[in-house]
Scaffold this motif. Structure first.
Motif, PDB file in Angstrom:
ATOM      1  N   SER A 218       0.870  -1.213   0.173  1.00 16.09           N
ATOM      2  CA  SER A 218       0.104  -0.043  -0.061  1.00 16.09           C
ATOM      3  C   SER A 218       0.780   1.202  -0.176  1.00 16.09           C
ATOM      4  O   SER A 218       2.067   1.377   0.734  1.00 16.09           O
ATOM      5  N   LEU A 219       0.506   2.284  -0.521  1.00 15.05           N
ATOM      6  CA  LEU A 219       1.414   3.561  -0.728  1.00 15.05           C
ATOM      7  C   LEU A 219       1.150   4.186   0.818  1.00 15.05           C
ATOM      8  O   LEU A 219       2.262   4.881   1.103  1.00 15.05           O
ATOM      9  N   ASP A 220       0.307   3.914   1.295  1.00 16.34           N
ATOM     10  CA  ASP A 220       0.350   4.656   2.742  1.00 16.34           C
ATOM     11  C   ASP A 220       1.149   3.935   3.544  1.00 16.34           C
ATOM     12  O   ASP A 220       2.023   4.620   4.560  1.00 16.34           O
ATOM     13  N   VAL A 221       1.477   2.568   3.581  1.00 17.14           N
ATOM     14  CA  VAL A 221       2.436   1.924   4.384  1.00 17.14           C
ATOM     15  C   VAL A 221       3.756   2.349   3.761  1.00 17.14           C
ATOM     16  O   VAL A 221       4.898   2.542   4.660  1.00 17.14           O
ATOM     17  N   HIS A 222       4.060   2.497   2.660  1.00 19.65           N
ATOM     18  CA  HIS A 222       5.278   3.041   2.101  1.00 19.65           C
ATOM     19  C   HIS A 222       5.552   4.292   2.639  1.00 19.65           C
ATOM     20  O   HIS A 222       6.886   4.718   2.689  1.00 19.65           O
ATOM     21  N   PHE A 223       4.758   5.258   2.432  1.00 20.83           N
ATOM     22  CA  PHE A 223       4.880   6.660   3.135  1.00 20.83           C
ATOM     23  C   PHE A 223       5.445   6.284   4.657  1.00 20.83           C
ATOM     24  O   PHE A 223       6.453   7.109   5.208  1.00 20.83           O
ATOM     25  N   PHE A 224       4.552   5.536   5.618  1.00 21.47           N
ATOM     26  CA  PHE A 224       5.033   5.163   6.843  1.00 21.47           C
ATOM     27  C   PHE A 224       6.231   4.699   7.068  1.00 21.47           C
ATOM     28  O   PHE A 224       6.960   5.209   8.076  1.00 21.47           O
ATOM     29  N   VAL A 225       6.978   3.823   6.407  1.00 24.50           N
ATOM     30  CA  VAL A 225       8.175   3.005   6.413  1.00 24.50           C
ATOM     31  C   VAL A 225       9.184   4.351   6.064  1.00 24.50           C
ATOM     32  O   VAL A 225      10.190   4.433   6.681  1.00 24.50           O
ATOM     33  N   SER A 226       8.963   5.159   4.784  1.00 26.82           N
ATOM     34  CA  SER A 226      10.014   6.112   4.668  1.00 26.82           C
ATOM     35  C   SER A 226      10.244   7.039   5.474  1.00 26.82           C
ATOM     36  O   SER A 226      11.203   7.386   5.881  1.00 26.82           O
ATOM     37  N   ALA A 227       8.797   7.651   6.338  1.00 27.03           N
ATOM     38  CA  ALA A 227       9.104   8.745   7.224  1.00 27.03           C
ATOM     39  C   ALA A 227       9.902   8.210   8.512  1.00 27.03           C
ATOM     40  O   ALA A 227      10.433   8.723   8.978  1.00 27.03           O
ATOM     41  N   VAL A 228       9.517   6.784   8.968  1.00 22.75           N
ATOM     42  CA  VAL A 228      10.319   6.193  10.037  1.00 22.75           C
ATOM     43  C   VAL A 228      11.699   6.169   9.746  1.00 22.75           C
ATOM     44  O   VAL A 228      12.614   6.608  10.648  1.00 22.75           O
ATOM     45  N   LEU A 229      12.116   5.699   8.625  1.00 22.81           N
ATOM     46  CA  LEU A 229      13.546   5.492   8.245  1.00 22.81           C
ATOM     47  C   LEU A 229      14.246   6.711   8.013  1.00 22.81           C
ATOM     48  O   LEU A 229      15.386   6.970   8.425  1.00 22.81           O
ATOM     49  N   LEU A 230      13.740   7.820   7.427  1.00 23.18           N
ATOM     50  CA  LEU A 230      14.037   8.919   7.384  1.00 23.18           C
ATOM     51  C   LEU A 230      14.412   9.673   8.568  1.00 23.18           C
ATOM     52  O   LEU A 230      15.531  10.508   9.104  1.00 23.18           O
ATOM     53  N   GLN A 231      13.319   9.598   9.690  1.00 25.33           N
ATOM     54  CA  GLN A 231      13.597  10.135  11.071  1.00 25.33           C
ATOM     55  C   GLN A 231      14.628   9.397  11.902  1.00 25.33           C
ATOM     56  O   GLN A 231      15.421  10.134  12.657  1.00 25.33           O
ATOM     57  N   LYS A 232      14.986   8.206  11.492  1.00 30.96           N
ATOM     58  CA  LYS A 232      16.003   7.344  11.945  1.00 30.96           C
ATOM     59  C   LYS A 232      17.538   8.045  11.350  1.00 30.96           C
ATOM     60  O   LYS A 232      18.349   7.848  12.436  1.00 30.96           O
ATOM     61  N   ARG A 233      17.503   8.317  10.563  1.00 29.18           N
ATOM     62  CA  ARG A 233      18.666   8.694   9.809  1.00 29.18           C
ATOM     63  C   ARG A 233      18.885  10.331  10.347  1.00 29.18           C
ATOM     64  O   ARG A 233      20.332  10.523  10.519  1.00 29.18           O
ATOM     65  N   THR A 234      18.012  11.232  10.202  1.00 29.41           N
ATOM     66  CA  THR A 234      17.979  12.485  10.392  1.00 29.41           C
ATOM     67  C   THR A 234      17.922  13.077  11.468  1.00 29.41           C
ATOM     68  O   THR A 234      17.940  14.280  12.074  1.00 29.41           O
ATOM     69  N   GLY A 235      16.820  12.409  12.261  1.00 23.49           N
ATOM     70  CA  GLY A 235      16.363  12.897  13.676  1.00 23.49           C
ATOM     71  C   GLY A 235      15.066  13.852  13.591  1.00 23.49           C
ATOM     72  O   GLY A 235      14.627  13.956  12.234  1.00 23.49           O
ATOM     73  N   GLY A 236      14.441  14.114  14.503  1.00 22.61           N
ATOM     74  CA  GLY A 236      13.210  14.776  14.566  1.00 22.61           C
ATOM     75  C   GLY A 236      12.158  14.238  15.393  1.00 22.61           C
ATOM     76  O   GLY A 236      12.257  13.227  16.117  1.00 22.61           O
ATOM     77  N   ASN A 237      10.772  14.824  15.540  1.00 21.27           N
ATOM     78  CA  ASN A 237       9.817  14.557  16.178  1.00 21.27           C
ATOM     79  C   ASN A 237       8.929  13.560  15.337  1.00 21.27           C
ATOM     80  O   ASN A 237       8.112  13.870  14.540  1.00 21.27           O
ATOM     81  N   LEU A 238       9.240  12.223  15.746  1.00 21.14           N
ATOM     82  CA  LEU A 238       8.518  11.161  14.830  1.00 21.14           C
ATOM     83  C   LEU A 238       7.192  11.202  15.409  1.00 21.14           C
ATOM     84  O   LEU A 238       6.262  10.915  14.415  1.00 21.14           O
ATOM     85  N   ALA A 239       6.761  11.477  16.557  1.00 28.61           N
ATOM     86  CA  ALA A 239       5.174  11.630  16.964  1.00 28.61           C
ATOM     87  C   ALA A 239       4.614  12.549  15.926  1.00 28.61           C
ATOM     88  O   ALA A 239       3.512  12.369  15.433  1.00 28.61           O
ATOM     89  N   GLU A 240       5.130  13.989  15.980  1.00 28.61           N
ATOM     90  CA  GLU A 240       4.360  14.831  15.150  1.00 28.61           C
ATOM     91  C   GLU A 240       4.301  14.485  13.709  1.00 28.61           C
ATOM     92  O   GLU A 240       3.500  14.652  12.893  1.00 28.61           O
ATOM     93  N   ILE A 241       5.503  13.773  13.108  1.00 33.04           N
ATOM     94  CA  ILE A 241       5.457  13.472  11.613  1.00 33.04           C
ATOM     95  C   ILE A 241       4.478  12.503  11.520  1.00 33.04           C
ATOM     96  O   ILE A 241       3.675  12.436  10.399  1.00 33.04           O
ATOM     97  N   LEU A 242       4.215  11.256  12.408  1.00 32.16           N
ATOM     98  CA  LEU A 242       3.043  10.240  12.185  1.00 32.16           C
ATOM     99  C   LEU A 242       1.805  11.005  12.395  1.00 32.16           C
ATOM    100  O   LEU A 242       0.856  10.532  11.716  1.00 32.16           O
ATOM    101  N   ASP A 243       1.496  12.000  13.186  1.00 35.11           N
ATOM    102  CA  ASP A 243       0.259  12.940  13.127  1.00 35.11           C
ATOM    103  C   ASP A 243      -0.219  13.472  11.701  1.00 35.11           C
ATOM    104  O   ASP A 243      -1.184  13.150  11.262  1.00 35.11           O
ATOM    105  N   LYS A 244       0.884  14.021  11.454  1.00 31.77           N
ATOM    106  CA  LYS A 244       0.673  14.871  10.053  1.00 31.77           C
ATOM    107  C   LYS A 244       0.346  13.463   8.974  1.00 31.77           C
ATOM    108  O   LYS A 244      -0.191  13.893   7.889  1.00 31.77           O
ATOM    109  N   LEU A 245       1.102  12.647   8.689  1.00 31.15           N
ATOM    110  CA  LEU A 245       0.935  11.672   8.140  1.00 31.15           C
ATOM    111  C   LEU A 245      -0.212  10.913   8.170  1.00 31.15           C
ATOM    112  O   LEU A 245      -1.081  10.590   7.185  1.00 31.15           O
ATOM    113  N   ALA A 246      -0.856  10.694   9.338  1.00 34.43           N
ATOM    114  CA  ALA A 246      -2.148   9.982   9.702  1.00 34.43           C
ATOM    115  C   ALA A 246      -3.383  10.995   8.802  1.00 34.43           C
ATOM    116  O   ALA A 246      -4.301  10.594   8.457  1.00 34.43           O
ATOM    117  N   TYR A 247      -3.157  12.416   9.112  1.00 42.17           N
ATOM    118  CA  TYR A 247      -4.112  13.336   8.578  1.00 42.17           C
ATOM    119  C   TYR A 247      -4.174  13.333   7.180  1.00 42.17           C
ATOM    120  O   TYR A 247      -5.015  13.498   6.421  1.00 42.17           O
TER     121      TYR A 247
END
Length: 327
Positions: A218-247
């Motif tokens: 699913s494209l949504d799952v690919h977005f989720f995996v890409s966001a998590v992997l990018l946050q693991k490499r660059t840092g950032g607020n993962l909770a806020e990223i997931l909220d915006k992605l859910a929206y």
């Protein structure tokens, strides 16, 4: 003397109780690890099936013994195993690849025999009927896969918000994945539990998430995996990223529903126009069979029938392409 006997007796009883208790906890730990690796036992599987729940997926996939050597030979010869296994895994069906091929062969044989014995058509048409019947198991798996993916996508935004709230409450990301199993229904529950178990058994979280994206195309799952992997490499607020992605995913879901509502008339028209020739052919077969037999017995009729079927399929594909709007 009686005092020594009492001490020995108490010591023996204590050792026996300690042995039984330690053996019980050891067997419980072994059973827990075994269930995490190979899935629940048969009794638990039957209980879950009676309760109407989907069977949990195991971490280690044990190959089933092939009941049909011909089907297994075809799978091994043409190297269809990985593709069929991925297709079945996406549908949530725990079959061996050879089993699907076996069902297709049985359906082909049944359709061919049915057409040969009961339908007044040439042998070439019998093969066509058998081929259509042979595709039946694949179509069944495809519909199961599509329904499972739609159900996953409908629950997925709430899952992301749950992970975000869990992380804000102080839980780790991997623990949040494990908590999804207790809070959400299938198929989200089983997929995230499997991801957590793979990571808990030593697989890197990046690889476990990539395997999740492969199991759920699913494209949504690919977005989720890409966001998590990018946050693991660059840092950032993962909770806020997931909220915006859910929206964003929820808005895409709403827009997709509106488009389906607007294009419902076009889809109904395409289905109706495609079914009219089939219904007319069936009515003509029963009212004037001599007229219809021309298309099966005469060479010119065979060419006309083939061209008509090909044009009908092309028209249906064009109409579906027009009303199928990707979001």
């Amino acid at each position: 003397m009686n005092f020594l006997v009492a001490i020995v007796l108490i010591w023996a009883i204590t050792m026996a109780v300690w042995f039984l208790v330690s053996r019980y906890f050891k067997s419980a730990d072994v059973q827990k690890v075994r269930e995490r690796l190979y899935g629940p036992s048969k009794s638990k599987k039957s209980a879950k099936k009676k309760n109407g729940k989907e069977e949990a997926q195991s971490i280690i996939q044990m190959p089933e013994a092939a009941s049909n050597r011909l089907a297994q030979l075809l799978v091994d010869k043409y190297k269809l195993g990985p593709k069929i296994e991925e297709f079945l895994e996406q549908a949530g069906i725990r079959w061996a690849p050879a089993r699907l091929v076996h069902l297709c062969l049985m359906a082909f044989a049944g359709g061919f025999v049915f057409a040969w014995l009961l339908l007044p058509i040439p042998q070439a048409a019998d093969l066509v009927v058998g081929a259509v019947a042979g595709v039946g198991p694949v179509i069944y798996v495809w519909f199961k896969r599509r329904a499972r993916l739609r159900k996953f996508e409908a629950i997925f935004p709430e899952t992301l918000e749950f992970i975000s709230r869990s992380m804000r409450a102080g839980h780790a990301f991997s623990v949040s994945l494990e908590m999804i199993h207790r809070e959400f229904p299938e198929p989200v529950s089983g997929e995230f539990k499997r991801t957590f178990e793979e990571h808990n058994l030593g697989l890197p979280i990046e690889v476990a998430l990539q395997k999740l994206a492969k199991r759920v195309p699913s494209l949504d799952v690919h977005f989720f995996v890409s966001a998590v992997l990018l946050q693991k490499r660059t840092g950032g607020n993962l909770a806020e990223i997931l909220d915006k992605l859910a929206y964003v995913i929820r808005e895409r879901f709403k827009l997709r529903g509106r488009i389906r509502a607007v294009s419902a008339h076009g889809r109904m028209t395409a289905t109706s126009l495609s079914c009219i020739p089939i219904v007319v052919a069936i009515l003509m077969f029963y009212t004037n069979p001599e007229y219809v037999k021309f298309f099966f017995t005469d060479d010119v009729g065979n060419i006309m029938l083939g061209c008509a079927v090909a044009l009908q399929l092309i028209g249906y594909a064009v109409m579906k392409k027009i009303v199928n709007i990707e979001v």
